[in-house]
Design an enzyme around this catalytic site. Structure first.
Site, short mmCIF file in Angstrom:
data_model
loop_
_atom_site.label_atom_id
_atom_site.label_comp_id
_atom_site.label_asym_id
_atom_site.label_seq_id
_atom_site.Cartn_x
_atom_site.Cartn_y
_atom_site.Cartn_z
N VAL A 35 -6.38 -6.59 1.50
CA VAL A 35 -5.70 -5.96 0.37
C VAL A 35 -4.62 -6.91 -0.13
O VAL A 35 -3.94 -7.57 0.66
CB VAL A 35 -5.06 -4.61 0.79
CG1 VAL A 35 -4.39 -3.93 -0.40
CG2 VAL A 35 -6.10 -3.69 1.42
N SER A 68 -5.20 3.00 8.89
CA SER A 68 -5.75 2.17 9.94
C SER A 68 -6.15 0.82 9.35
O SER A 68 -5.49 0.30 8.46
CB SER A 68 -6.95 2.88 10.59
OG SER A 68 -7.48 2.11 11.65
N SER A 69 -7.21 0.23 9.83
CA SER A 69 -7.66 -1.08 9.35
C SER A 69 -9.08 -1.33 9.84
O SER A 69 -9.48 -0.81 10.90
CB SER A 69 -6.74 -2.19 9.88
OG SER A 69 -7.31 -3.47 9.68
N ILE A 103 0.83 -1.21 0.00
CA ILE A 103 0.00 0.00 0.00
C ILE A 103 0.86 1.25 0.00
O ILE A 103 0.57 2.24 -0.68
CB ILE A 103 -0.95 0.00 1.22
CG1 ILE A 103 -1.96 -1.14 1.10
CG2 ILE A 103 -1.68 1.33 1.34
CD1 ILE A 103 -2.84 -1.31 2.33
N ASN A 159 1.89 5.07 7.16
CA ASN A 159 1.48 3.78 6.59
C ASN A 159 2.20 2.59 7.22
O ASN A 159 1.65 1.49 7.28
CB ASN A 159 1.75 3.79 5.07
CG ASN A 159 1.62 2.40 4.47
OD1 ASN A 159 0.52 1.88 4.31
ND2 ASN A 159 2.75 1.79 4.14
N TYR A 165 -3.23 -6.10 17.40
CA TYR A 165 -3.25 -5.35 16.15
C TYR A 165 -4.48 -4.45 16.07
O TYR A 165 -4.38 -3.26 15.75
CB TYR A 165 -3.22 -6.30 14.96
CG TYR A 165 -3.26 -5.61 13.62
CD1 TYR A 165 -2.15 -4.90 13.15
CD2 TYR A 165 -4.39 -5.66 12.81
CE1 TYR A 165 -2.18 -4.26 11.93
CE2 TYR A 165 -4.42 -5.02 11.58
CZ TYR A 165 -3.32 -4.33 11.14
OH TYR A 165 -3.35 -3.69 9.93
N LYS A 217 -4.76 -0.14 15.94
CA LYS A 217 -5.44 0.64 14.91
C LYS A 217 -6.56 1.50 15.51
O LYS A 217 -6.82 2.61 15.04
CB LYS A 217 -5.98 -0.29 13.82
CG LYS A 217 -4.88 -0.97 13.01
CD LYS A 217 -3.90 0.03 12.41
CE LYS A 217 -2.87 -0.62 11.51
NZ LYS A 217 -1.94 0.35 10.91
N ASP A 268 13.74 3.44 11.10
CA ASP A 268 12.82 2.55 11.79
C ASP A 268 11.85 3.38 12.62
O ASP A 268 12.21 3.93 13.66
CB ASP A 268 13.60 1.58 12.68
CG ASP A 268 12.73 0.50 13.28
OD1 ASP A 268 11.48 0.63 13.23
OD2 ASP A 268 13.28 -0.49 13.81
#
Length: 285
Positions: free
Chosen positions: A201, A155-156, A19, A104, A169, A173, A68
């Protein structure tokens, strides 16, 4: 070719592939100069290649910077490298400015509740939550002062769907979305701040999911409007992919298109929002 972002500068984290690379390409195609951030030395050649390709294809300036985001000094080092590069290549009377910031970079460590470890928790929150926070802190002084800045956090759907094995996870988000709303208020005179929440995705992150996880989200996929593959309309590759995964996955360019829209002048009245880019898997109000 329309170049609505001509002369602007964008920093995209985790941009060597997936992405992030698609977002970088979308912005470059609109005339935006780029800082392509990556983490691992194994991605150096790929990130440099993208910077060179985008520079030639879209007549922009692009530089790859290794940093990083999940370390205390990584975000500030990234901003310093961007400033050093673009200050030296810009007219001396034009102050360094970051017009667009795309958070991202992210990691996922899926595990059932009883198997979650402190190490996985700490690493995931460092990269997915602390990293964006420190990056926005480091970039804040260089944001525009006329509200033209754009910050987009990736985000997700996992922030709101409660998928099994995603205590950590999904929590990161959700935290990122909460920070999005706070930053939209605190940075109102500098930039709009929005989040985008993809579902499945194409790419290595989704491919790494276990069969058990994929089975667990099958019901969501079946009821996601745009994930149904259409024989005779979609390519055979897409149709076959849908058979294997339970539904059509988003293309990275489709997520990048939504992000690119939020970076435009036309999106200036949109801030503090979680914009759905998941085919209808999640419909927020």
């Amino acid at each position: 070719m329309s170049r609505p972002l001509q002369g602007k500068l964008a920093i995209v984290t985790g941009a060597s592939r997936g992405i992030g690379a698609a977002i970088a390409k979308n912005l470059a195609s609109k005339g935006c100069n780029l800082v392509i951030n990556y983490t691992s030395s194994s991605s150096t050649e790929l990130a440099n290649s993208l910077a060179e390709d985008f520079s030639k294809a879209y007549n922009i300036q692009a530089v790859a910077v290794q940093a990083d985001i999940g370390t205390p000094n990584g975000p500030s080092a990234l901003i310093a490298a961007a400033r050093d590069h673009f200050s030296s290549s810009s007219p001396t009377d034009k102050p360094f400015q970051i017009d667009i910031l795309i958070n991202n970079a992210g990691v996922a460590r899926n595990a059932l509740l009883e198997n979650v470890t402190v190490a996985d928790f700490e690493e995931t929150y460092r990269v997915n939550v602390l990293g964006p926070l420190l990056l926005v802190q480091a970039a804040q002084r260089y944001l525009p002062t006329d509200r033209s800045g754009r910050i987009v956090n990736i985000s997700s759907v996992s922030s709101s769907t409660g998928f099994v094995t995603q205590s950590v996870y999904g929590g990161t988000k959700a935290a990122l979305e909460a920070m999005t709303r706070t930053w939209a208020r605190e940075l109102a005179e500098r930039a709009t701040v929005n989040a985008v929440n993809p579902g499945p995705v194409e790419g290595p992150m989704y491919a790494s999911n276990s069969p058990e996880f994929l089975e667990g989200i099958r019901g969501w996929i079946m009821h996601t409007p745009l994930m149904k593959a259409r024989e005779g309309v979609d390519s055979e590759e897409v149709v076959q992919e849908a058979r294997e995964h339970g539904g059509r996955m988003a293309r990275t360019a489709e997520i990048a298109g939504v992000v690119g829209m939020l970076c435009s002048d036309e999106a200036g009245w949109c801030t503090g929002q979680v914009v759905c880019a998941n085919g209808g898997m999640v419909m927020l109000h």
